[in-house]
Design an enzyme around this catalytic site. Structure first.
Site, PDB file in Angstrom:
ATOM      1  N   TYR A  96      13.463   3.405 -14.024  1.00  0.00           N
ATOM      2  CA  TYR A  96      12.295   2.092 -13.985  1.00  0.00           C
ATOM      3  C   TYR A  96      12.680   1.298 -14.454  1.00  0.00           C
ATOM      4  N   THR A 151      15.084  -0.456 -13.966  1.00  0.00           N
ATOM      5  CA  THR A 151      15.239  -1.834 -12.820  1.00  0.00           C
ATOM      6  C   THR A 151      14.128  -2.765 -13.150  1.00  0.00           C
ATOM      7  N   LYS A 152      13.439  -2.876 -14.143  1.00  0.00           N
ATOM      8  CA  LYS A 152      12.304  -3.281 -14.446  1.00  0.00           C
ATOM      9  C   LYS A 152      13.561  -4.940 -15.310  1.00  0.00           C
ATOM     10  N   LEU A 168       0.676  -0.958   0.604  1.00  0.00           N
ATOM     11  CA  LEU A 168      -0.416  -0.138  -0.325  1.00  0.00           C
ATOM     12  C   LEU A 168       0.949   1.520  -0.161  1.00  0.00           C
ATOM     13  N   ARG A 182       2.988   5.144 -28.131  1.00  0.00           N
ATOM     14  CA  ARG A 182       2.421   4.335 -26.880  1.00  0.00           C
ATOM     15  C   ARG A 182       1.760   3.331 -27.491  1.00  0.00           C
ATOM     16  N   PRO A 194      -5.543   8.518 -17.185  1.00  0.00           N
ATOM     17  CA  PRO A 194      -6.108   9.149 -16.811  1.00  0.00           C
ATOM     18  C   PRO A 194      -5.721  10.768 -15.746  1.00  0.00           C
ATOM     19  N   ARG A 195      -4.700  11.180 -15.981  1.00  0.00           N
ATOM     20  CA  ARG A 195      -4.032  12.639 -15.607  1.00  0.00           C
ATOM     21  C   ARG A 195      -5.578  13.366 -16.449  1.00  0.00           C
ATOM     22  N   THR A 227       7.402  -5.261 -18.345  1.00  0.00           N
ATOM     23  CA  THR A 227       7.499  -4.276 -19.987  1.00  0.00           C
ATOM     24  C   THR A 227       7.846  -4.198 -20.838  1.00  0.00           C
ATOM     25  N   ASP A 228       7.541  -3.589 -21.937  1.00  0.00           N
ATOM     26  CA  ASP A 228       8.367  -3.414 -23.681  1.00  0.00           C
ATOM     27  C   ASP A 228       8.842  -2.246 -23.269  1.00  0.00           C
ATOM     28  N   LEU A 274       0.558  18.146 -22.266  1.00  0.00           N
ATOM     29  CA  LEU A 274       1.623  17.326 -22.943  1.00  0.00           C
ATOM     30  C   LEU A 274       2.527  17.885 -23.122  1.00  0.00           C
ATOM     31  N   ASN A 306       1.843  -0.598 -22.839  1.00  0.00           N
ATOM     32  CA  ASN A 306       0.995   0.793 -22.305  1.00  0.00           C
ATOM     33  C   ASN A 306      -0.529   0.454 -21.949  1.00  0.00           C
ATOM     34  N   ASN A 307      -1.287   0.169 -20.517  1.00  0.00           N
ATOM     35  CA  ASN A 307      -2.449  -0.108 -20.323  1.00  0.00           C
ATOM     36  C   ASN A 307      -3.186   0.636 -19.553  1.00  0.00           C
TER      37      ASN A 307
HETATM   38  P1  NAD Z   1       0.455   0.286  -9.901  1.00  0.00           P
HETATM   39  O1  NAD Z   1       1.717   0.876  -9.529  1.00  0.00           O
HETATM   40  O2  NAD Z   1      -0.402   0.971  -9.909  1.00  0.00           O
HETATM   41  O3  NAD Z   1       0.967  -0.786  -8.768  1.00  0.00           O
HETATM   42  C1  NAD Z   1       1.799  -1.116  -7.673  1.00  0.00           C
HETATM   43  C2  NAD Z   1       1.306  -2.090  -6.944  1.00  0.00           C
HETATM   44  O4  NAD Z   1       2.943  -2.447  -6.247  1.00  0.00           O
HETATM   45  C3  NAD Z   1       0.483  -1.131  -6.199  1.00  0.00           C
HETATM   46  O5  NAD Z   1      -0.452  -1.508  -5.358  1.00  0.00           O
HETATM   47  C4  NAD Z   1       1.843  -0.752  -4.911  1.00  0.00           C
HETATM   48  O6  NAD Z   1       1.189  -0.745  -3.472  1.00  0.00           O
HETATM   49  C5  NAD Z   1       2.151  -2.272  -4.973  1.00  0.00           C
HETATM   50  N1  NAD Z   1       4.084  -2.191  -4.296  1.00  0.00           N
HETATM   51  C6  NAD Z   1       5.468  -1.319  -4.661  1.00  0.00           C
HETATM   52  N2  NAD Z   1       5.709  -1.964  -3.979  1.00  0.00           N
HETATM   53  C7  NAD Z   1       5.319  -2.353  -3.259  1.00  0.00           C
HETATM   54  C8  NAD Z   1       6.157  -3.892  -2.321  1.00  0.00           C
HETATM   55  N3  NAD Z   1       7.642  -2.842  -2.191  1.00  0.00           N
HETATM   56  N4  NAD Z   1       6.333  -4.676  -2.048  1.00  0.00           N
HETATM   57  C9  NAD Z   1       4.531  -4.420  -1.495  1.00  0.00           C
HETATM   58  N5  NAD Z   1       4.092  -4.016  -2.554  1.00  0.00           N
HETATM   59  C10 NAD Z   1       4.656  -3.103  -3.702  1.00  0.00           C
HETATM   60  O7  NAD Z   1       1.481  -0.644 -11.037  1.00  0.00           O
HETATM   61  P2  NAD Z   1       0.862  -1.146 -12.282  1.00  0.00           P
HETATM   62  O8  NAD Z   1       0.648   0.113 -13.486  1.00  0.00           O
HETATM   63  O9  NAD Z   1      -0.662  -1.532 -12.120  1.00  0.00           O
HETATM   64  O10 NAD Z   1       1.679  -1.598 -12.586  1.00  0.00           O
HETATM   65  C11 NAD Z   1       1.942  -3.566 -12.128  1.00  0.00           C
HETATM   66  C12 NAD Z   1       3.070  -4.267 -12.924  1.00  0.00           C
HETATM   67  O11 NAD Z   1       2.584  -4.201 -13.975  1.00  0.00           O
HETATM   68  C13 NAD Z   1       4.666  -3.515 -12.293  1.00  0.00           C
HETATM   69  O12 NAD Z   1       5.078  -4.782 -12.120  1.00  0.00           O
HETATM   70  C14 NAD Z   1       4.043  -2.993 -13.837  1.00  0.00           C
HETATM   71  O13 NAD Z   1       5.894  -2.960 -14.248  1.00  0.00           O
HETATM   72  C15 NAD Z   1       3.550  -4.075 -14.921  1.00  0.00           C
HETATM   73  N6  NAD Z   1       3.520  -2.651 -15.670  1.00  0.00           N
HETATM   74  C16 NAD Z   1       2.528  -1.976 -16.404  1.00  0.00           C
HETATM   75  C17 NAD Z   1       2.147  -1.086 -17.298  1.00  0.00           C
HETATM   76  C18 NAD Z   1       1.413  -0.480 -17.156  1.00  0.00           C
HETATM   77  O14 NAD Z   1       0.764   0.566 -18.420  1.00  0.00           O
HETATM   78  N7  NAD Z   1       1.431   0.639 -16.308  1.00  0.00           N
HETATM   79  C19 NAD Z   1       2.839  -1.836 -18.487  1.00  0.00           C
HETATM   80  C20 NAD Z   1       3.069  -2.722 -18.416  1.00  0.00           C
HETATM   81  C21 NAD Z   1       3.711  -3.882 -17.502  1.00  0.00           C
HETATM   82  O1  DAU Z   2       4.940   0.488 -21.569  1.00  0.00           O
HETATM   83  C1  DAU Z   2       4.726   0.614 -20.571  1.00  0.00           C
HETATM   84  C2  DAU Z   2       4.629   0.860 -19.935  1.00  0.00           C
HETATM   85  O2  DAU Z   2       3.941   1.462 -19.590  1.00  0.00           O
HETATM   86  C3  DAU Z   2       4.879   0.948 -17.981  1.00  0.00           C
HETATM   87  O3  DAU Z   2       5.772  -0.333 -17.983  1.00  0.00           O
HETATM   88  C4  DAU Z   2       4.668   1.780 -17.484  1.00  0.00           C
HETATM   89  O4  DAU Z   2       4.213   1.217 -15.866  1.00  0.00           O
HETATM   90  C5  DAU Z   2       3.577   2.815 -17.382  1.00  0.00           C
HETATM   91  O5  DAU Z   2       3.832   3.712 -16.759  1.00  0.00           O
HETATM   92  C6  DAU Z   2       3.429   3.538 -18.880  1.00  0.00           C
HETATM   93  O6  DAU Z   2       4.814   3.709 -18.861  1.00  0.00           O
HETATM   94  P1  DAU Z   2       4.850   5.190 -19.548  1.00  0.00           P
HETATM   95  O7  DAU Z   2       6.039   6.551 -19.397  1.00  0.00           O
HETATM   96  O8  DAU Z   2       4.423   5.207 -21.514  1.00  0.00           O
HETATM   97  O9  DAU Z   2       3.327   5.965 -19.227  1.00  0.00           O
HETATM   98  P2  DAU Z   2       3.181   7.604 -19.291  1.00  0.00           P
HETATM   99  O10 DAU Z   2       1.461   7.382 -18.696  1.00  0.00           O
HETATM  100  O11 DAU Z   2       3.755   8.219 -17.747  1.00  0.00           O
HETATM  101  O12 DAU Z   2       2.818   7.990 -20.422  1.00  0.00           O
HETATM  102  C7  DAU Z   2       2.450   8.413 -21.660  1.00  0.00           C
HETATM  103  C8  DAU Z   2       3.378   8.554 -22.513  1.00  0.00           C
HETATM  104  O13 DAU Z   2       2.294  10.321 -22.592  1.00  0.00           O
HETATM  105  C9  DAU Z   2       4.060   9.613 -22.733  1.00  0.00           C
HETATM  106  O14 DAU Z   2       4.870   9.104 -23.861  1.00  0.00           O
HETATM  107  C10 DAU Z   2       4.505  10.222 -21.854  1.00  0.00           C
HETATM  108  C11 DAU Z   2       3.621  11.090 -22.047  1.00  0.00           C
HETATM  109  N1  DAU Z   2       3.092  12.281 -20.679  1.00  0.00           N
HETATM  110  C12 DAU Z   2       2.539  11.466 -19.502  1.00  0.00           C
HETATM  111  C13 DAU Z   2       1.500  12.299 -18.560  1.00  0.00           C
HETATM  112  C14 DAU Z   2       2.074  11.794 -16.742  1.00  0.00           C
HETATM  113  C15 DAU Z   2       2.425  13.480 -21.558  1.00  0.00           C
HETATM  114  O15 DAU Z   2       2.410  13.283 -22.896  1.00  0.00           O
HETATM  115  N2  DAU Z   2       1.350  13.751 -20.496  1.00  0.00           N
HETATM  116  C16 DAU Z   2       1.553  14.178 -18.760  1.00  0.00           C
HETATM  117  O16 DAU Z   2       1.056  14.407 -18.119  1.00  0.00           O
END
Ligand code: NAD
Ligand code: DAU
Length: 332
Positions: free
Chosen positions: A148, A151-152, A35, A212, A190-191, A121-122, A204, A177-178
């Site tokens: 980030y 480390t992944k 959390l 993405r 969502p931002r 992640t990609d 932007l 990107n999800n």
């Molecule tokens: P998120 O930041 O929404 O959620 C991460 C969760 O991990 C949080 O609930 C946080 O409390 C928990 N957490 C963080 N550090 C922790 C620790 N030390 N011990 C236990 N829990 C801990 O992230 P997300 O977007 O849901 O991503 C989940 C996974 O998917 C990550 O491994 C991310 O690299 C990977 N991923 C994300 C995306 C994307 O677009 N969001 C895409 C590809 C892969």
């Molecule tokens: O590709 C998978 C990755 O996608 C995951 O591993 C990461 O956990 C996830 O956060 C995401 O990474 P990005 O850096 O691509 O996502 P983010 O939503 O931060 O940004 C998406 C794109 O939008 C990126 O090109 C930066 C841009 N951006 C982001 C924000 C927050 C903006 O232009 N304005 C913004 O305010």
């Protein structure tokens, strides 16, 4: 099947737990989540009490992880520090959770001979030029750009080493990107939606040309379920839904869906080292595991996501000012 889900109170993990419990009636789930600012226990409200347990804890806590892993059949490892912009401000939590935390999981699954699926992640592959015809595949060399993604990448290498050296039964997936419900409002889509709902202009980064490869979170999680069911141990599966879009284009679609003028946004400071483009070749998982994305029209997926944020103001509004204040410090 009993499943230990790390990071299950975050965006993708909480959607995964919901899908798993709905689709596999014999399964039970334990979530371990620290959390952090990104985790929210409310994301798991309403799950069946007899099949779901929540443990607040850190994946770096070796003793706790050892106990939880010993009690489970399979570990699905989502927990991570996940936001690139945060990793540029303060890299240490990324090193600790993403690398040391994954090491703790690996040592526990090795000791107790349990199956592991590692979520990655990609971004581990670095980025592509806008006009490059190639896409990322499981043969692409690792070339991460940010703390980030580095480390992944490190965590993926650890998983591979534990498979090869110790025979750990693990699979890896690298997804693009999800988007969808429960995504933290620090992230791009969502931002912008919550900015518009708060009567603030979307922001932007730089030219907005960065691409993405968007996938709905439910499609990602369906693919993870397929890998758990029938993925081959030691294999890596890339997950993507042919959703390549420029950031400006995505933003313009959101503005259109929310009845705002196409140019109602601000250009803000770019992200240092900003990756230009990601693109996934998902042929392997489609061919070998028969997975296909269901959300093939990003516009309707975005509409559903906008509706969710519109109807869940109580979920995100308490976070909004602090998130924006942090961005403002960097002129973003
Ligand atoms: P998120 O930041 O929404 O959620 C991460 C969760 O991990 C949080 O609930 C946080 O409390 C928990 N957490 C963080 N550090 C922790 C620790 N030390 N011990 C236990 N829990 C801990 O992230 P997300 O977007 O849901 O991503 C989940 C996974 O998917 C990550 O491994 C991310 O690299 C990977 N991923 C994300 C995306 C994307 O677009 N969001 C895409 C590809 C892969
Ligand atoms: O590709 C998978 C990755 O996608 C995951 O591993 C990461 O956990 C996830 O956060 C995401 O990474 P990005 O850096 O691509 O996502 P983010 O939503 O931060 O940004 C998406 C794109 O939008 C990126 O090109 C930066 C841009 N951006 C982001 C924000 C927050 C903006 O232009 N304005 C913004 O305010």
């Amino acid at each position: 099947m009993s499943v230990l889900v790390t990071g299950g109170a975050g965006f993708i993990g909480s959607n995964f737990v919901r899908s798993l419990l709905a689709e596999q009636p014999d399964s039970t789930v334990t979530v371990i989540d620290k959390l952090t600012y990104a985790g929210n226990k409310q994301n798991l409200d309403g799950l069946p009490e007899d099949r779901f347990t929540f443990v607040q804890g850190d994946i770096c806590d070796a003793k706790l992880i050892d106990k939880l892993v010993s009690d489970t059949d399979i570990v699905v490892h989502f927990a991570a520090e996940s936001h690139n912009d945060n990793s540029l401000r303060e890299p240490w939590p990324f090193v600790e959770t993403n690398i040391v935390g994954t090491y703790r999981i690996l040592e526990a699954v090795r000791k107790h001979d349990k199956r592991l699926h590692h979520i990655s992640t990609d971004e581990v592959f670095g980025d592509l030029e806008l006009d490059d015809p190639t896409k990322f595949s499981d043969k692409t060399a690792y070339n991460p750009s940010s703390p980030y993604s580095a480390t992944k990448a490190g965590s993926d290498h650890l998983v591979r080493a534990w498979v090869r050296s110790f025979g750990v039964k693990a699979t890896i997936s690298n997804c693009s990107n999800n988007y969808g419900p429960y995504q933290h409002i620090e992230k791009f889509i969502p931002r912008q939606i919550t900015n518009i709902l708060s009567d603030q202009k979307p922001k932007l980064y730089g030219s907005g040309q960065n691409v993405r490869d968007w996938i709905h979170v439910d499609d990602h999680n369906d693919a993870v379920l397929k890998i758990i069911e029938s993925g081959k141990i030691g294999e890596t599966y890339l997950i993507g839904a042919n959703g390549e879009k420029g950031n400006k284009e995505v933003l313009e679609t959101i503005l259109e869906l929310m009845d705002k003028p196409k140019d109602w946004f601000e250009v803000v400071n770019d992200r240092p080292g900003h990756d230009m483009r990601y693109a996934i070749d998902a042929t392997k998982i489609e061919r070998e595991l028969g997975w296909r994305p269901k959300y093939t029209d990003i516009k309707s997926g975005l509409k559903q996501t906008i509706d969710w944020y519109t109807n869940h103001k109580d979920w995100w509004q308490p976070l909004k000012d602090a998130v924006e204040a942090k961005y403002l410090e960097k002129g973003q």
